[in-house]
Design a protein around this motif. Structure first.
Motif, PDB file in Angstrom:
ATOM      1  N   LEU A  25      -7.172  33.043 -16.568  1.00 15.01           N
ATOM      2  CA  LEU A  25      -6.527  34.201 -15.952  1.00 15.01           C
ATOM      3  C   LEU A  25      -5.014  34.133 -16.124  1.00 15.01           C
ATOM      4  CD1 LEU A  25      -8.475  34.471 -12.562  1.00 15.01           C
ATOM      5  CD2 LEU A  25      -8.761  35.897 -14.588  1.00 15.01           C
ATOM      6  N   LYS A  68     -15.570  36.333 -13.230  1.00 14.73           N
ATOM      7  CA  LYS A  68     -14.626  35.242 -13.027  1.00 14.73           C
ATOM      8  C   LYS A  68     -15.372  33.914 -12.839  1.00 14.73           C
ATOM      9  CE  LYS A  68     -10.946  38.112 -11.070  1.00 14.73           C
ATOM     10  NZ  LYS A  68     -10.080  38.362  -9.887  1.00 14.73           N
ATOM     11  N   ASP A  84      -8.786  28.784 -13.403  1.00  8.79           N
ATOM     12  CA  ASP A  84      -9.594  29.980 -13.196  1.00  8.79           C
ATOM     13  C   ASP A  84      -9.538  30.876 -14.426  1.00  8.79           C
ATOM     14  OD1 ASP A  84     -10.315  29.335 -10.535  1.00  8.79           O
ATOM     15  OD2 ASP A  84      -8.317  29.946  -9.877  1.00  8.79           O
ATOM     16  N   ARG A  86     -11.874  34.174 -16.982  1.00  6.69           N
ATOM     17  CA  ARG A  86     -12.887  35.211 -17.140  1.00  6.69           C
ATOM     18  C   ARG A  86     -13.831  34.818 -18.264  1.00  6.69           C
ATOM     19  NH1 ARG A  86      -8.185  38.254 -17.104  1.00  6.69           N
ATOM     20  NH2 ARG A  86      -7.778  39.450 -15.220  1.00  6.69           N
TER      21      ARG A  86
END
Length: 297
Positions: A25, A68, A84, A86
């Motif tokens: 992200l 996510k 983090d 996608r």
């Protein structure tokens, strides 16, 4: 259908093997960049061309909407990436012959976007970045250049096409409910992480064959139970088949229970010693197992 280009010089093997595309992200400075944000635009049936180390090696068909999820455990940790990210699920296809970038460039250079092109022309090389959108004309030209033919729109949306916010659906009929038994969806990946990418019984780490086996069956579970990571044990195919048919189960201590329907004569070459066990059951696992044990004879 929309066409994209993905640069996978460091991640192609892992993403191809796992059947997905993944991008962080934000970077380590907590900034987002456009070629990661492009992941948000992907939709089912989009075509993404796979570039790796000087060659266009194939394409993949997107089979889910973005969701996510943390960095895949098989990736080498990159300190420039936020943990983090996608992901989309993808069905990979290799070209019969990989095409050198310089050769391909001559065929598509007039069709490349002026802004955010996946290829630079001075010198000719892949642009630094992950995912780039290209025009339909450019995508079709690439397919022609690679002698690739396909039936457009062949991938139909399935239960695994979309993951709702926070991975928890409000109803099982909602489009996008992930079936944990198939595909490379978020639920399966969480189960893989929970069991450290190993069969809970044998320790087998060939993730392609491991199955996120529901403890309380899907048809008997409510919405939350169906996507509860504690309602699954990661098993190799032999143990999944036995477990799914209630021919084996497990005590709260992790010790295996073998159904009376299984006799020594019926096993043949199927090795089952009765000493198998699972060592790291959670309390929630045990609650689901209590339900499972009721059906074993």
């Amino acid at each position: 259908m929309t066409y994209y280009w993905v640069n996978q010089g460091k991640t192609y093997n892992e993403e191809n093997k796992g059947g997905y595309l993944w991008a962080p992200l934000k970077n380590s400075l907590n900034h987002s960049v456009f070629h990661w944000e492009t992941m948000n635009d992907l939709k089912t049936n989009d075509i993404v061309f796979n570039y790796c180390k000087g060659y266009l090696v194939g394409y993949c068909i997107v089979t889910s909407l973005p969701y996510k999820i943390e960095i895949p455990p098989e990736f080498k940790r990159n300190n420039d990436w936020n943990i983090d990210g996608r992901m989309v699920n993808a069905e990979y296809h290799k070209f019969e012959k990989s095409i050198p970038l310089k050769e391909l460039y001559e065929n598509i250079k007039t069709l490349l976007p002026r802004k955010h092109s996946p290829i630079t022309n001075n010198p000719i090389k892949a642009n630094q970045g992950y995912l780039y959108k290209i025009s339909n004309d450019c995508g079709v030209k690439i397919l022609e250049t690679t002698n690739t033919t396909m039936s457009l729109g062949i991938i139909a949306p399935t239960e695994a096409t979309e993951l709702p916010p926070n991975d928890i659906p409000d109803t099982t009929s909602r489009k996008g409910l992930v079936t944990s038994r198939v595909g490379q969806g978020a639920y399966r990946r969480k189960v893989l992480q929970r069991w450290q990418n190993k069969c809970a019984v044998t320790g087998c780490s060939i993730t392609e064959i491991l199955i996120a086996s529901h403890i309380k069956p899907w048809r008997e579970s409510n919405d939350q139970e169906r996507l509860d990571v504690n309602n699954a044990i990661l098993l190799s195919p032999k143990y999944d088949a036995l477990f799914d048919r209630h021919l084996i189960s497990f005590e709260d201590t992790g010790e295996i229970i073998i159904s009376k329907r299984i006799t020594p004569d019926s096993l043949g070459d199927l090795k089952l010693s009765g000493k198998e066990r699972i060592n790291n059951l959670t309390e929630a696992n045990k609650t689901y197992l209590a339900h499972h044990r009721k059906k074993i004879e």
